[in-house]
Structures are given as structure tokens and as C-alpha cells.
Enzyme design. Structure first.
Site, PDB file in Angstrom:
ATOM      1  N   ASP A  34       0.755  -1.100  -0.005  1.00 50.13           N
ATOM      2  CA  ASP A  34      -0.036   0.096   0.041  1.00 50.13           C
ATOM      3  C   ASP A  34       0.938   1.223  -0.060  1.00 50.13           C
ATOM      4  O   ASP A  34       0.350   2.188  -0.428  1.00 50.13           O
ATOM      5  CB  ASP A  34      -0.776   0.014   1.283  1.00 50.13           C
ATOM      6  CG  ASP A  34      -1.889   1.042   1.327  1.00 50.13           C
ATOM      7  OD1 ASP A  34      -2.259   1.516   0.177  1.00 50.13           O
ATOM      8  OD2 ASP A  34      -2.492   1.521   2.292  1.00 50.13           O
ATOM      9  N   HIS A 226      -7.931   0.026   8.925  1.00 54.70           N
ATOM     10  CA  HIS A 226      -7.025   0.801   8.312  1.00 54.70           C
ATOM     11  C   HIS A 226      -7.259   2.084   8.218  1.00 54.70           C
ATOM     12  O   HIS A 226      -8.113   2.673   7.575  1.00 54.70           O
ATOM     13  CB  HIS A 226      -7.140  -0.013   6.912  1.00 54.70           C
ATOM     14  CG  HIS A 226      -6.140   0.321   5.902  1.00 54.70           C
ATOM     15  ND1 HIS A 226      -5.087  -0.434   5.364  1.00 54.70           N
ATOM     16  CD2 HIS A 226      -5.871   1.407   5.499  1.00 54.70           C
ATOM     17  CE1 HIS A 226      -4.554   0.287   4.275  1.00 54.70           C
ATOM     18  NE2 HIS A 226      -4.980   1.375   4.499  1.00 54.70           N
ATOM     19  N   HIS A 228      -6.208   6.083   7.980  1.00 58.38           N
ATOM     20  CA  HIS A 228      -5.380   7.234   7.137  1.00 58.38           C
ATOM     21  C   HIS A 228      -5.259   8.468   7.988  1.00 58.38           C
ATOM     22  O   HIS A 228      -6.461   8.898   8.472  1.00 58.38           O
ATOM     23  CB  HIS A 228      -5.685   7.477   5.774  1.00 58.38           C
ATOM     24  CG  HIS A 228      -5.500   6.249   4.892  1.00 58.38           C
ATOM     25  ND1 HIS A 228      -5.613   6.338   3.660  1.00 58.38           N
ATOM     26  CD2 HIS A 228      -4.993   5.267   4.914  1.00 58.38           C
ATOM     27  CE1 HIS A 228      -5.456   5.344   2.800  1.00 58.38           C
ATOM     28  NE2 HIS A 228      -4.986   4.611   3.739  1.00 58.38           N
ATOM     29  N   CYS A 259      -3.516   6.473  -1.129  1.00 60.20           N
ATOM     30  CA  CYS A 259      -4.223   5.879  -1.910  1.00 60.20           C
ATOM     31  C   CYS A 259      -3.952   6.519  -3.433  1.00 60.20           C
ATOM     32  O   CYS A 259      -4.549   7.803  -3.720  1.00 60.20           O
ATOM     33  CB  CYS A 259      -5.563   5.704  -1.749  1.00 60.20           C
ATOM     34  SG  CYS A 259      -6.684   5.022  -3.014  1.00 60.20           S
ATOM     35  N   ASN A 268      -1.036   7.155   5.042  1.00 59.45           N
ATOM     36  CA  ASN A 268      -1.384   5.865   5.835  1.00 59.45           C
ATOM     37  C   ASN A 268      -0.902   6.225   7.334  1.00 59.45           C
ATOM     38  O   ASN A 268       0.200   7.094   7.402  1.00 59.45           O
ATOM     39  CB  ASN A 268      -0.361   4.770   5.365  1.00 59.45           C
ATOM     40  CG  ASN A 268      -1.058   3.913   4.112  1.00 59.45           C
ATOM     41  OD1 ASN A 268      -2.252   3.566   4.145  1.00 59.45           O
ATOM     42  ND2 ASN A 268      -0.119   3.545   2.978  1.00 59.45           N
TER      43      ASN A 268
HETATM   44 MG    MG Z   1      -3.755   2.878   3.167  1.00 58.72          MG
END
Ligand code: MG
Length: 316
Positions: A34, A226, A228, A259, A268
Site C-alpha cells: 500500500d 485501516h 489514514h 491511495c 497511511n
Molecule cells: Mg492505506
């Protein structure tokens, strides 16, 4: 594995355990996949392999290594086969890979993948923009992939993106998230990761979503989050989720990536920032913070920009 004990001269938070918190948290490291897929610089294959090895040495035990997506979509990860075969298999270390479709699964199995992840969305707009299909189409595309991977004995993680907000649709209803999550489990996914792709979630919203998800019969011990840090809420959101019983979180070493499809998604959650807070709460992660920060500084040189992680910066 490295130990969590470090010399007293190194900066580390005071450990102050809180009631109602888990003793241990699993960090699902997403930096190599990612993170690197969203970086402008294309990192050479040996550096990617070294990155994964250094993450293992720093104590991470679950590392998403790469994505078997078409190189036409994400040229930064066009060496998925080479990277995975260079680092795996490793005893006691989970090295999942992202698989977008049947062709991707074929390639992942050929490279020795023992665990995969698929990527769905809680909203129509993102599914169409990110995967060029409507939601029904996305789920229909994954069904044979999940079933084939499960028949081969592989655990399958189902990502759900846009669980808190969507750049096109705005607010996302928790029951829509729960419905997509339910369908992923029903088709055979063994775990879930609910993503705040654009980073607009706040702690109360996290608790509302988790309540709805649990109410839909989805076990929180199979559900990772998950976050951000786009709006600076990631750690507050982790803290809220910990109080609700979540014990797995995704993060990216040094905070690399975001992303590539969501314009507003920067950042992230950095693994170092997450480990710092968990360590302060007395929650075991197995991660050696200084070794990890050194790895992120090393990777930052390859990426040509400083790590956005506060902890990496503070420890330098
Ligand atoms: Mg991510």
C-alpha cells in the site's frame, strides 16, 4: 526476533497500561504494498526485498509484500513475482499479497503466495473508479478468486475501502459497510480490513461503525482497521477501536503511501506512530521501534523524501 527492551538512553514513552485494553495487538504492515504503490518513485526490486527483510528484523510478523495487480494499473509493483520469491517463504512470518482477480491469483500462487487479500469497496463510486466495476460486479469478480484460494488452503483477507467517507458520495452509512463485510465473509474471506480511505473518520464514528458491524454478526476478532492520517485522526481512531475490542491494525512503516485513486487520501498511519502509542499503553506488538525507524529513514532516502511519521522524525 528482536526484543522490545532497549537501553535507557533511547527515547521511549512511559508504559501506563489502561483497563479494558488488549494485552497484544497484531500490526498488519502494508508499507511494501500500500505504501510503495502510491509513491511516485519506482523502488528497485532488491531494495523492496531488503525492505521486507528489514521489517521482519524489526519484529513485524505480518507484512503485505506486494500486489499481483496488472502492471498497466500499478507499474510500481510490476515485479511482484520477483519480490515475493526473493523474500519468502519465511518461518513464522505471514507474507500476504494483494490479488485483484483470477489472473492475479494465478500469478500469486506461481510465486508461492500462502495468503492473499482481495479489495472491495463500501461505495459504488469508488468501486467504479478504482476497479472499473459496480459493487455487484466487484463482488462477483472476487467470488471465484476467494473460493479457489480457500480450496488451495490459503487464508483470504477482504479489504473494504471507503468505510467512513467517500470523495464522491460523502458520508458512508455504517450499515452499507456491514453489508459488504458480511458478503465478503459469506463468500469465504477469513478476515476483514475496514479502511478509512480518505481519512475523514473520527473516534465516535469508529465506535458507531464497529457497533453496527458487530450487530450484523461480524466478529471483531476477525476485523482489522485501516486508518489514514489525512485529517490527523488515525491514532485517536485506533484508541477508540481498542476500547471496542479490535486487536489488529494496518499501518505503513514510515507512513509511506496513501491511495493512488482517492485524490484527498494522503498518509497511511505510520507504524512507528502506532507502536509508540501502543507501547505507552503497555500493549505488546513485538516491534523494535528504533530498528523500525532506522528502516524507514533508509527507505526515505530511496524515495527521495523525508518520512511523514512524527515518531521517525522525533527519533532521528
Ligand atoms: Mg492505506
Amino acid at each position: 526476533m528482536t526484543s522490545e527492551t532497549t537501553s535507557s538512553t533511547e527515547a521511549l514513552p512511559r508504559v501506563a497500561p489502561q483497563q479494558g485494553m488488549p494485552e497484544q495487538v497484531r500490526i498488519y504492515e502494508v508499507g511494501p504494498r500500500d505504501g510503495l504503490q502510491a509513491e511516485a518513485v519506482r523502488v528497485p526490486t532488491p531494495v523492496k526485498a531488503e525492505f521486507v527483510r528489514r521489517l521482519v528484523e524489526a519484529g513485524l510478523t505480518t507484512i503485505e509484500v506486494t500486489s499481483f495487480v496488472s502492471p498497466r494499473w500499478i507499474p510500481q509493483l510490476d515485479d511482484a513475482h520477483e519480490v515475493l520469491t526473493a523474500v519468502g517463504p519465511l518461518d513464522g512470518i505471514r507474507l500476504p499479497v494483494l490479488v485483484p482477480n483470477d489472473r492475479g491469483l494465478e500469478r500469486a500462487l506461481a510465486a508461492g503466495a500462502r495468503e492473499i487479500a482481495v479489495f472491495a469497496s463500501a461505495t459504488e463510486s469508488f468501486a467504479e473508479s478504482n476497479l472499473a466495476r459496480d459493487m455487484k460486479g466487484v463482488l462477483a469478480m472476487f467470488e471465484p478468486v476467494v473460493s479457489r484460494a480457500r480450496s488451495a488452503g490459503l487464508p483470504v483477507r477482504g479489504y473494504v475501502s471507503m468505510c467512513f467517507g467517500d470523495p464522491w458520495e460523502g458520508d458512508v452509512e455504517p450499515r452499507e459497510v456491514a453489508s459488504v463485510a458480511r458478503r465478503l465473509l459469506d463468500m469465504g474471506c477469513t478476515s476483514l480490513s475496514l479502511g478509512d480511505t480518505i481519512g475523514t473518520g473520527t473516534p465516535g464514528h469508529v465506535l458507531e461503525l464497529l457497533d453496527t458491524v458487530r450487530g450484523a454478526g461480524i466478529p471483531l476478532d476477525r476485523t482489522a482497521l485501516h486508518f489514514h492520517d489525512t485529517y490527523g485522526q488515525a491514532l485517536a481512531n485506533v484508541h477508540a477501536a481498542l476500547t471496542a475490542g479490535v486487536t489488529e491494525f494496518d499501518s505503513s512503516a514510515g507512513g509511506i503511501g496513501g491511495c493512488p485513486y482517492a485524490r484527498s487520501a494522503t498518509g497511511n498511519l505510520a507504524t512507528e506512530d502506532l507502536v509508540w502509542m501502543l507501547r505507552g499503553l503497555g500493549i505488546h506488538t513485538g516491534v523494535d521501534l528504533n530498528a523500525l525507524a532506522a528502516t524507514s529513514r533508509w527507505m526515505a532516502q530511496h524515495l527521495g523524501r523525508p518520512s511523514p511519521s512524527r515518531v521517525v522524525t522525533a527519533l532521528a
